[in-house]
Enzyme design. Structure first.
Site, mmCIF file in Angstrom:
data_model
loop_
_atom_site.group_PDB
_atom_site.id
_atom_site.type_symbol
_atom_site.label_atom_id
_atom_site.label_comp_id
_atom_site.label_asym_id
_atom_site.label_seq_id
_atom_site.Cartn_x
_atom_site.Cartn_y
_atom_site.Cartn_z
ATOM 1 N N GLY A 22 0.819 -1.209 0.000
ATOM 2 C CA GLY A 22 0.000 0.000 0.000
ATOM 3 C C GLY A 22 0.856 1.264 0.000
ATOM 4 O O GLY A 22 0.390 2.357 0.348
ATOM 5 N N HIS A 57 11.987 0.201 -0.242
ATOM 6 C CA HIS A 57 11.521 -1.137 0.156
ATOM 7 C C HIS A 57 12.623 -1.896 0.906
ATOM 8 O O HIS A 57 12.487 -3.086 1.156
ATOM 9 C CB HIS A 57 11.134 -1.959 -1.077
ATOM 10 C CG HIS A 57 9.887 -1.499 -1.769
ATOM 11 N ND1 HIS A 57 8.726 -1.184 -1.098
ATOM 12 C CD2 HIS A 57 9.604 -1.318 -3.093
ATOM 13 C CE1 HIS A 57 7.801 -0.829 -1.978
ATOM 14 N NE2 HIS A 57 8.308 -0.892 -3.188
HETATM 15 S S1 PPS Z 1 4.557 -0.953 -4.875
HETATM 16 O O1 PPS Z 1 4.706 -1.203 -6.346
HETATM 17 O O2 PPS Z 1 5.291 -1.973 -4.105
HETATM 18 O O3 PPS Z 1 4.904 0.396 -4.499
HETATM 19 O O4 PPS Z 1 3.000 -1.196 -4.622
HETATM 20 P P1 PPS Z 1 2.180 -0.643 -3.385
HETATM 21 O O5 PPS Z 1 1.749 0.748 -3.666
HETATM 22 O O6 PPS Z 1 2.944 -0.893 -2.131
HETATM 23 O O7 PPS Z 1 0.933 -1.590 -3.323
HETATM 24 C C1 PPS Z 1 -0.036 -1.665 -4.346
HETATM 25 C C2 PPS Z 1 -1.292 -2.218 -3.690
HETATM 26 O O8 PPS Z 1 -1.938 -1.154 -2.961
HETATM 27 C C3 PPS Z 1 -3.269 -1.016 -3.472
HETATM 28 N N1 PPS Z 1 -3.715 0.390 -3.372
HETATM 29 C C4 PPS Z 1 -4.767 0.779 -2.656
HETATM 30 N N2 PPS Z 1 -5.605 0.097 -1.837
HETATM 31 C C5 PPS Z 1 -6.629 0.799 -1.269
HETATM 32 N N3 PPS Z 1 -6.858 2.112 -1.485
HETATM 33 C C6 PPS Z 1 -6.035 2.836 -2.275
HETATM 34 N N4 PPS Z 1 -6.276 4.118 -2.501
HETATM 35 C C7 PPS Z 1 -4.929 2.159 -2.910
HETATM 36 N N5 PPS Z 1 -3.943 2.550 -3.747
HETATM 37 C C8 PPS Z 1 -3.207 1.442 -4.032
HETATM 38 C C9 PPS Z 1 -3.146 -1.507 -4.912
HETATM 39 O O9 PPS Z 1 -4.409 -1.736 -5.469
HETATM 40 C C10 PPS Z 1 -2.297 -2.759 -4.711
HETATM 41 O O10 PPS Z 1 -3.003 -3.792 -4.028
HETATM 42 P P2 PPS Z 1 -3.832 -4.950 -4.774
HETATM 43 O O11 PPS Z 1 -4.206 -5.919 -3.682
HETATM 44 O O12 PPS Z 1 -2.944 -5.552 -5.796
HETATM 45 O O13 PPS Z 1 -5.046 -4.283 -5.353
#
Ligand code: PPS
Length: 327
Positions: free
Chosen positions: A75, A136
């Site tokens: 997230g 990370h």
């Molecule tokens: S990264 O590439 O490692 O930086 O990815 P990261 O941002 O850590 O994680 C991506 C996941 O976060 C979800 N996400 C959200 N969830 C809820 N609300 C909001 N606003 C939001 N923004 C990003 C995103 O959908 C990825 O999770 P999954 O389970 O794949 O949907």
């Protein structure tokens, strides 16, 4: 200072493992956590060379810096958007005109993507303050100055089964992974995935959660009660208290569907400039807690749960103490 060893994995990029031995050979003595660091190996792309580790080690921090540290797919981007707005006087206009990942750069990105940009220099050269930098890396591989200067660190964790599912889709979509989900789970539990060991990453920060400069929070808490997280984070960052209407605007801005729908809220477009992505790739995938329930087989859940039990037993902590109940 750093030991490295090569490993075999099914990833489409070569991986190595790195250990921080510290200048005296007994681990990173600058960390507030005192423990035996000899078991802490971190799996990384082989572009994380000795020279690259040294550049991270030498990274100069500023007193006003804020760092966001996460295991991948926890997230990060959601939290980047939230904390960036708090740190930038709720400048929604700026937030809607450039990607989160541009406003809040990724320290070790050059070890992951080969787009010709030197991201360590880019972070170093940012003229405005406060800088808000994402990483990370696990605690022991972060720049020692983070700790020596007491920079503010936000650590965001997410439960391992959702991390696995989200990482699998992400890495497959970007062609970093070409195998099956079963093989992916096997590599994850064997620490053969970039940034693993997952649990070492999380537990070290969990154990440092009461340090004055550490704000430990979970994706699950953000999903359950984002307003509460905003209020606590805002105090941690010494930001002004938000009015009710500012809070409402912020919560609406951070809503999954809204972020997904905004060009600069959804990193899909930006990522497709870094790697060739699959046609159905979407960075904003499901955005829920518990997507593993309909995507992971009982066998794969069991493998991850066993890893969790084995790892956490030593620390006397349970997964639900960290993330809350997911039932
Ligand atoms: S990264 O590439 O490692 O930086 O990815 P990261 O941002 O850590 O994680 C991506 C996941 O976060 C979800 N996400 C959200 N969830 C809820 N609300 C909001 N606003 C939001 N923004 C990003 C995103 O959908 C990825 O999770 P999954 O389970 O794949 O949907």
């Amino acid at each position: 200072m750093y030991a490295r060893r090569s490993i075999k994995s099914s990833a489409s990029v070569p991986l190595i493992q790195v250990q921080c031995k510290g200048p005296n050979g007994s681990g990173p003595e600058w960390l507030p956590l005192k423990q035996d660091w000899s078991s802490r190996w971190c799996t990384l792309p082989d572009r994380f060379t000795e020279e690259f580790s040294q550049r991270i080690y030498d990274f100069n921090t500023r007193d006003s810096d804020v760092f966001l540290v996460t295991f991948m797919k926890s997230g990060t981007t959601w939290m980047q958007e939230l904390a960036w707005l708090l740190l930038n006087n709720m400048n929604f206009e700026a937030a809607q005109s450039s990607y989160t990942m541009i406003r809040s750069p990724y320290l070790e990105k050059s070890a992951i993507y080969s787009d010709g940009v030197d991201y360590i220099s880019l972070c170093n050269d940012i003229q405005t303050n406060p800088r808000f930098i994402k990483s990370h890396l696990p605690a022991q591989l972060l720049p020692p100055q983070f700790w020596k200067k007491g920079c503010k660190i936000i650590y965001l964790a997410r439960n391992p089964k959702d991390v696995v599912v989200s990482s699998f889709h992400f890495l497959t979509g970007l062609d970093f992974w070409r195998g099956s989900l079963d093989e992916f789970v096997d590599d994850f539990v064997a620490d053969k995935m970039a940034f693993t060991s997952y649990w070492a990453h999380v537990i070290d920060f969990y154990r440092m959660r009461n340090e004055e400069n550490v704000f430990f929070v979970t994706y699950e808490e953000m999903s359950r009660n984002l307003k509460d997280v905003v209020q606590r984070l805002s105090r941690f960052l010494d930001c002004k208290e938000l009015s009710e209407s500012e809070m409402d605007k912020l919560l609406t801005h951070l809503n999954f569907k809204n972020m997904k729908g905004r060009k600069f809220g959804n990193s899909t477009g930006l990522l497709s400039t870094l790697r060739k992505t699959k046609d159905d790739f979407n960075f904003m995938r499901r955005g829920i807690v518990g997507s593993y329930k309909d995507e992971l087989s009982p066998e794969n859940r069991n493998k991850i749960d066993k890893l969790t039990e084995r790892f956490l037993e030593e620390y006397g902590v349970t997964e639900s103490e960290i993330f809350g109940s997911m039932e």
